[in-house]
Design a protein around this motif. Sequence first.
Motif, mmCIF file in Angstrom:
data_model
loop_
_atom_site.group_PDB
_atom_site.id
_atom_site.type_symbol
_atom_site.label_atom_id
_atom_site.label_comp_id
_atom_site.label_asym_id
_atom_site.label_seq_id
_atom_site.Cartn_x
_atom_site.Cartn_y
_atom_site.Cartn_z
ATOM 1 N N GLU A 12 -72.269 -14.853 33.919
ATOM 2 C CA GLU A 12 -72.424 -14.234 32.606
ATOM 3 C C GLU A 12 -72.059 -12.757 32.625
ATOM 4 O O GLU A 12 -71.610 -12.201 31.611
ATOM 5 C CB GLU A 12 -73.868 -14.401 32.125
ATOM 6 C CG GLU A 12 -74.245 -15.835 31.801
ATOM 7 C CD GLU A 12 -75.748 -16.012 31.635
ATOM 8 O OE1 GLU A 12 -76.472 -14.989 31.719
ATOM 9 O OE2 GLU A 12 -76.197 -17.147 31.444
ATOM 10 N N SER A 13 -72.225 -12.109 33.771
ATOM 11 C CA SER A 13 -71.940 -10.679 33.894
ATOM 12 C C SER A 13 -70.495 -10.408 34.262
ATOM 13 O O SER A 13 -70.117 -9.239 34.446
ATOM 14 C CB SER A 13 -72.874 -10.053 34.944
ATOM 15 O OG SER A 13 -74.230 -10.250 34.598
ATOM 16 N N GLY A 14 -69.707 -11.457 34.417
ATOM 17 C CA GLY A 14 -68.301 -11.281 34.765
ATOM 18 C C GLY A 14 -68.082 -10.762 36.174
ATOM 19 O O GLY A 14 -67.091 -10.074 36.435
ATOM 20 N N LEU A 15 -68.962 -11.093 37.087
ATOM 21 C CA LEU A 15 -68.908 -10.551 38.445
ATOM 22 C C LEU A 15 -68.549 -11.589 39.500
ATOM 23 O O LEU A 15 -68.722 -11.346 40.693
ATOM 24 C CB LEU A 15 -70.252 -9.911 38.796
ATOM 25 C CG LEU A 15 -70.614 -8.657 38.005
ATOM 26 C CD1 LEU A 15 -72.084 -8.293 38.205
ATOM 27 C CD2 LEU A 15 -69.726 -7.501 38.426
ATOM 28 N N THR A 16 -68.071 -12.739 39.074
ATOM 29 C CA THR A 16 -67.810 -13.821 40.018
ATOM 30 C C THR A 16 -66.866 -13.397 41.138
ATOM 31 O O THR A 16 -67.095 -13.690 42.316
ATOM 32 C CB THR A 16 -67.234 -15.035 39.282
ATOM 33 O OG1 THR A 16 -68.168 -15.453 38.275
ATOM 34 C CG2 THR A 16 -66.980 -16.182 40.244
ATOM 35 N N ALA A 17 -65.805 -12.661 40.788
ATOM 36 C CA ALA A 17 -64.803 -12.287 41.792
ATOM 37 C C ALA A 17 -65.302 -11.207 42.732
ATOM 38 O O ALA A 17 -64.816 -11.102 43.862
ATOM 39 C CB ALA A 17 -63.527 -11.815 41.096
ATOM 40 N N LYS A 18 -66.260 -10.395 42.287
ATOM 41 C CA LYS A 18 -66.697 -9.244 43.081
ATOM 42 C C LYS A 18 -68.065 -9.434 43.740
ATOM 43 O O LYS A 18 -68.434 -8.646 44.610
ATOM 44 C CB LYS A 18 -66.783 -8.003 42.176
ATOM 45 C CG LYS A 18 -65.465 -7.468 41.699
ATOM 46 C CD LYS A 18 -64.760 -6.667 42.785
ATOM 47 C CE LYS A 18 -65.466 -5.365 43.076
ATOM 48 N NZ LYS A 18 -64.769 -4.552 44.086
ATOM 49 N N TYR A 19 -68.820 -10.465 43.361
ATOM 50 C CA TYR A 19 -70.210 -10.553 43.809
ATOM 51 C C TYR A 19 -70.327 -10.649 45.319
ATOM 52 O O TYR A 19 -71.236 -10.067 45.922
ATOM 53 C CB TYR A 19 -70.905 -11.741 43.145
ATOM 54 C CG TYR A 19 -72.386 -11.819 43.474
ATOM 55 C CD1 TYR A 19 -73.281 -10.884 42.960
ATOM 56 C CD2 TYR A 19 -72.886 -12.810 44.305
ATOM 57 C CE1 TYR A 19 -74.635 -10.934 43.260
ATOM 58 C CE2 TYR A 19 -74.237 -12.874 44.613
ATOM 59 C CZ TYR A 19 -75.106 -11.940 44.091
ATOM 60 O OH TYR A 19 -76.449 -11.991 44.409
ATOM 61 N N ALA A 20 -69.413 -11.357 45.964
ATOM 62 C CA ALA A 20 -69.485 -11.496 47.424
ATOM 63 C C ALA A 20 -69.434 -10.133 48.106
ATOM 64 O O ALA A 20 -70.069 -9.931 49.154
ATOM 65 C CB ALA A 20 -68.361 -12.394 47.934
ATOM 66 N N GLU A 21 -68.688 -9.179 47.539
ATOM 67 C CA GLU A 21 -68.621 -7.840 48.121
ATOM 68 C C GLU A 21 -69.974 -7.138 48.012
ATOM 69 O O GLU A 21 -70.405 -6.474 48.954
ATOM 70 C CB GLU A 21 -67.541 -7.023 47.421
ATOM 71 C CG GLU A 21 -67.351 -5.637 48.023
ATOM 72 C CD GLU A 21 -66.259 -4.840 47.329
ATOM 73 O OE1 GLU A 21 -66.046 -3.665 47.716
ATOM 74 O OE2 GLU A 21 -65.622 -5.383 46.395
#
Length: 908
Positions: free
Chosen positions: A506-515
């Motif tokens: 929902e926060s649009g962080l799927t691509a960056k969350y692992a970092e």
Amino acid sequence: MRLLLAAALVSAVCYSATRPRIDLNGAWEFRTDPKSVGDTQEWHSPGVPFDRRLQVPGTWQAQGVGEPSGIVRNHYEGQAWYRRQVAIPASWKGKTVHVRVGGALRRVALYVNGHRIGEHDGISAPFEFDVTQAIRPGSENTIAFRIVNPGATINEGPRTQPGDEPTGMVNYIASWGGLYGNVELEASDPLRISEVAIVPSIERKTAAFRVSVAGADSVSGVRVEVNVGGATGAGALRGGEAEVTVTIPEARLWTPEDPHLYTATVRLVQGSNERDRMEERFGMREVTTRGNVLLLNGKPLYLRGYGDDMIEVLTGAPPASKQVYLERLRMARGFGFNAVRFHSATPLPAFFEAADEVGIFIMAELPVAYTQYFLPHRDFLKREMEGVLRAYRNSPSFLSLALGNEFNLDWLKTEAERKEFQASVEEFYRLAKSIDPRRLILSNDGLVLRPTDMFSLYNGAPEDAPTVRHEFGSYYCSLPDISLIPKFTGVIEPTWLKEKKAWVEESGLTAKYAEYVRNSQRLQHIGRKYQIERVRRSPEVTGYHYWLIVDYPGGTGEGDSWEEGWFDYFWQPKGIQPAEGRELNSPVLLLLSAGVNERTLWNDTEKVMDVFVSNYGNTPVKGGVLRWRLFDGMREIAAASVAGGHSELGTVAKAGRIRLPPAGGEEARKLQLVAEITAGPNTYTNRWNFWTFPRKALLDRSPVPVASGVRWTAVQRLYPFITDAAAGVPADSLLIVPRLDAGALQHIESGGRVWLMADREQFGRPGDATFFPASGGALGSVLQNHAALKGMPHEGMFDLQFYNLVEGGWSLPLDDWPRELVPIAGGIRTTSSFLSKRKNLSRTGYIFEAKAGRGSLLVTALTIREHLDEAYPEAVFLFDRLLRYASGSEFRPAVEVSVEFLRKQMAR
């Protein structure tokens, strides 16, 4: 039906070389019996159909029995039956036969060929039943277990759940049910060795054996012979017991570094006939105390331990596999650990066997999770304590037994209860010492309560017994790792991770969350280093239990998840290599006088620091040479040796003084100091990061006028071109303000530049940000390669060069800001408090920018103003970088918000 009732006997973990056995692990018939509590005659019979088959060992929930309950995919509480047919060889006729059970949850009744043999109620120790009168050698035999797992589930329950049933960590997440330990049949001569207790003497180089024999009432002329690697001894049997002492001239001692095991062969001989034989492993080691010093084989011992909460997200209850524990314990030793403390639990026999071989001390505990579970179950707990002490007393890894966890007498309602509790602790302590005088007995883990042989405390260190740090490490967590969701193929449903995954999407962080997760794990380890080095400076403390070794799931009595582990739920390291763990969990550890808030310096200034050594190795450091090297990346830029270090065993002593020369250069950069010292044949190393900054070349003029509404003298001294905002602010200027008031918002709306250096004036309260996460919390920071940070050394996250700037600042939530806004320096953190049922995630900004109206806004939530002083090079340098950016041509924020939005956000 003839009843052969007997309570189950607690068995020592002994291994026979000659006794025949039948392995009963594998598939058993199974059925639940929810309508009946007690005997149900037909389930004993082989002809009555059962509706499924389950594997033993294992819990029934992990094999699909029951309905969903909270985070448990299948859960059933009540009565259930196990049954199987076993062919007993005809050669077993005339033998004494026992059914041996490594562990069951929880109340067990055994039936053989329709005869009820006996019962057992326990969690912590293996047990056995004598089935001699019921078996039929030479034919098929029906063996059936009735098992009841009583007790309200802790799952999603409050921490202060009433103590209706004994509750420790084994049955804390759920009331697991079933035969979770190994099961076997064993035959022996009626005259049999029933128990062996071994007492090593390091000084005498002997091992004393006290051997108990069953079935000796009607026999005579029996002796016991013991052989330990060719060394022998013998003794006559008197009154069912014999004492034998074996001298081992070249005894090799057991230590975690060299876990050498001896195997004693104990023979029961009558005349020329061997009636029975068994083998028992042991180690030549002695644990003693001297005041507040813990000694292993006469040398000071430091427990570099981890905490284990019996977390098994696939199987529920712990597996009964020695191979699993060998792999886990070898990994733990690879990270430098030498001890494990179990929270209100005692592991299975397979764990003790593996720990003996790998070299890990076990600190076991009765199944008493908290104060309220002790008094209501005293008789049960006495049996548990006796079972544990008798079963594992020969295991060299068995260091201590605590009576429970966190016995806070203030949690009891009346003074009478407190007196009763104290009296019970004293009674248990005396009984434990009478059974196993050499074992360390702890009154509890967590608080001062006497009598006790050792203290386990959050803080403080009494002088009359050794002290270890209880649940050590401040519960620093990493962010929940949603990539693990597919691995949860067992009994636990990762609902807490799925909730976090939904927030990430929902926060649009799927691509960056692992970092963010990786950086939170790196920060977690920086915190571990800080915590361990801090406690090792205290010579009155003799160890710690770092909490925890693996992460703890959400949806339990402990609230939401605790990602505090060195490893994840599946025993995989979290962003740390074994060498890093060994260097930190070291018997000899070098310590630096410079704290985590003193890791920055000017590149034209030397830095002087003292190095100390905490020595719990094998030899004193006498005339040791402290060597140090300073690296800029892979390039060595300085090195020296300091002679004269001296440190006795069990002490913290100064090893020498380091003088780092000026690093020089025109750029800010990261340096690494590596120090090493030799103790005997071993060399021990530790390392620390520093950041150096150029003092010269501060901005001396700016492209646009700069005015400040922040009152500070340092700005006037360092940047005389910055004017006072009270004198007027040109439309094209950069305005630095402590809060977004009406004037600042008007300046932005008119096309001006504003740097909001948010502080207490904006929020009306002290900053809530901490560099290290709050207890139970997590922070993952990400720093962009952005023009505003040009020249500021970083590796994509906050390291200790930001410690003084983050600590005491503000965690500005960005959850309501546009998703497209990516902070220059931002993070994801947990927002809820200690033991919260839900630990929410929040986007936070420490440095970020936005376009508003015709103007531009830069926001910093760091304590730059408070540290804008030559004593803090990082603050001066960062201020200069941000000032250059905000007054320059590159200050062109891409994400736009309205001035009204800013007004509402700042008001919140």
